[in-house]
Design an enzyme around this catalytic site. Structure first.
Site, PDB file in Angstrom:
ATOM      1  CB  VAL A  49      -0.936  -0.021   1.242  1.00  0.00           C
ATOM      2  CG1 VAL A  49      -0.126   0.081   2.548  1.00  0.00           C
ATOM      3  CG2 VAL A  49      -2.016   1.028   1.169  1.00  0.00           C
ATOM      4  CE  LYS A  50       3.530   3.668   4.293  1.00  0.00           C
ATOM      5  NZ  LYS A  50       2.754   4.642   5.094  1.00  0.00           N
TER       6      LYS A  50
END
Ligand SMILES: C=C(NCc1c(COP(=O)(O)O)cnc(C)c1O)C(=O)O
Length: 358
Positions: A49-50
């Site tokens: 997600v980063k």
């Protein structure tokens, strides 16, 4: 949701646009009548997600003239995934990158970082966030001493939650809105509950803003926080102290980008490593999803919330959509003791016995 069949310019164009997938088998095992949906972030280019914040922080810094090719040295304290996203962007754009990474974080993440060309400085896990020895403290010293050093700073940078308000949230909303209600899969057509863990808090804050401002103000947002971390509210939830193995979530300080305004994050659930590992094992085995540690924390928190009070009503209501953010995958942890134990521990199965007898 599938990407358009066109040639992409760089791997950064394959960041995000991850699938939102039904967890029907898992929901049935837990007796849930609502829809349980997983946002599968390991399908993003860098594996988590980063990637989204890394891409946005770099692109905005370039637009603002803060990143100068051939001069700037990107320095970032991280638990690994933000670093991998930054190193991916820097590999393409030609920036040098230094990552400060606590000892606790996996060798797999360090290997990915180094493969992408990042320098990695390990720091003591137990160092307090504001001590010179912490990954934050060491990054600050490196930034002062290295010409062209710049910390994009995921803990304060508004482009962290903004990345999620502009991409992760809208993707979730569109997926739910575009999926018709059917007899087999009744749907309210709304995101009724959103569950996510918090590290910087950027994901949960940004997605919550997107959902509540543009889609469903009545959506219940539930944060999950490891026992030993101080991010949950009310503060009384954080009384128990101690360390935890799960990586990427929980802190000993409250990052600026974790929005604590009234009405954004409605509830918090504390989770243990054991609950996380049990949830991961169930998810991998039931849904074939090769997820990472903090996915278990988010799922364990979701199950706990769905067992009581308002959550129980949602759990018992067909068509309600409960979305759980699943941040990364097993690539980051495949050699960790906890993963090997969970994956390889002998489980007497008739098939194994049959095979042994052949
Ligand atoms: C803060 C960082 N990671 C956040 C993270 C999170 C939490 O995401 P936040 O948006 O930072 O709250 C959950 N799970 C994993 C595996 C993560 O790596 C980092 O990679 O530096």
């Amino acid at each position: 949701m599938s990407r358009p069949a066109v040639v992409l310019d760089t791997v950064l164009d394959a960041v995000g646009n991850t699938p939102l997938i039904r967890l029907d088998r898992l929901a049935a095992k837990h007796g849930l009548k609502c829809n349980l949906l997983g946002k599968l972030e390991y399908m993003s280019a860098g594996g988590s997600v980063k990637d989204r914040i890394a891409k946005r922080m770099v692109e905005v810094a370039e637009k603002e003239g803060k990143l100068i090719p051939g001069h700037s040295v990107v320095i970032e304290p991280t638990s690994g995934n933000t670093g991998i996203g930054l190193a991916m962007a820097c590999a393409i754009k030609g920036y040098t990158v230094i990552i400060t990474l606590p000892q606790k974080m996996s060798l797999e993440k360090e290997a990915a970082l180094r493969a992408l060309g990042a320098e990695v400085v390990r720091t003591p896990t137990e160092a307090a966030w504001d001590s010179p020895e912490s990954n934050i403290g060491v990054a600050a010293r490196l930034q002062r001493e290295i010409p062209g050093g710049i910390i994009l700073d995921q803990y304060r940078n508004i482009n962290n939650p903004l990345a999620h308000e502009l991409t992760t949230g809208p993707e979730i909303i569109e997926a739910v809105k575009n999926t018709p209600s059917t007899a087999q899969h009744p749907s309210s057509g709304k995101v009724d509950v959103f569950v996510a863990g918090a590290g910087t808090g950027g994901t949960i804050s940004g997605v919550a803003k997107a959902i509540k401002k543009t889609h469903n103000p009545d959506c219940v947002v539930v944060g999950t926080d490891p026992v030993g971390s101080v991010l949950a509210l009310p503060e009384t939830l954080n009384a128990a102290t101690g360390s935890y193995i799960i990586e990427g979530i929980g802190y000993d300080f409250v990052p600026d980008v974790l929005s604590r305004e009234e009405g954004l994050i409605d509830s918090w659930v504390k989770t243990s490593d054991a609950e996380a590992f049990a949830a991961i094992k169930e998810l991998i085995r039931s849904e074939g999803m090769l997820v990472g540690g903090s996915c278990g924390s988010a799922l364990a928190g979701a199950f706990a919330w769905l067992r009581t009070g308002e959550g129980k009503k949602i759990a018992e209501t067909e068509g309600k959509n409960v979305v759980v953010l699943l941040p990364d995958g097993i690539r980051n942890y495949i050699g960790k003791d906890w993963f090997l134990k969970m994956a390889l521990e002998a489980e007497p199965s008739p098939l194994a016995q049959t095979i042994a007898g052949i």
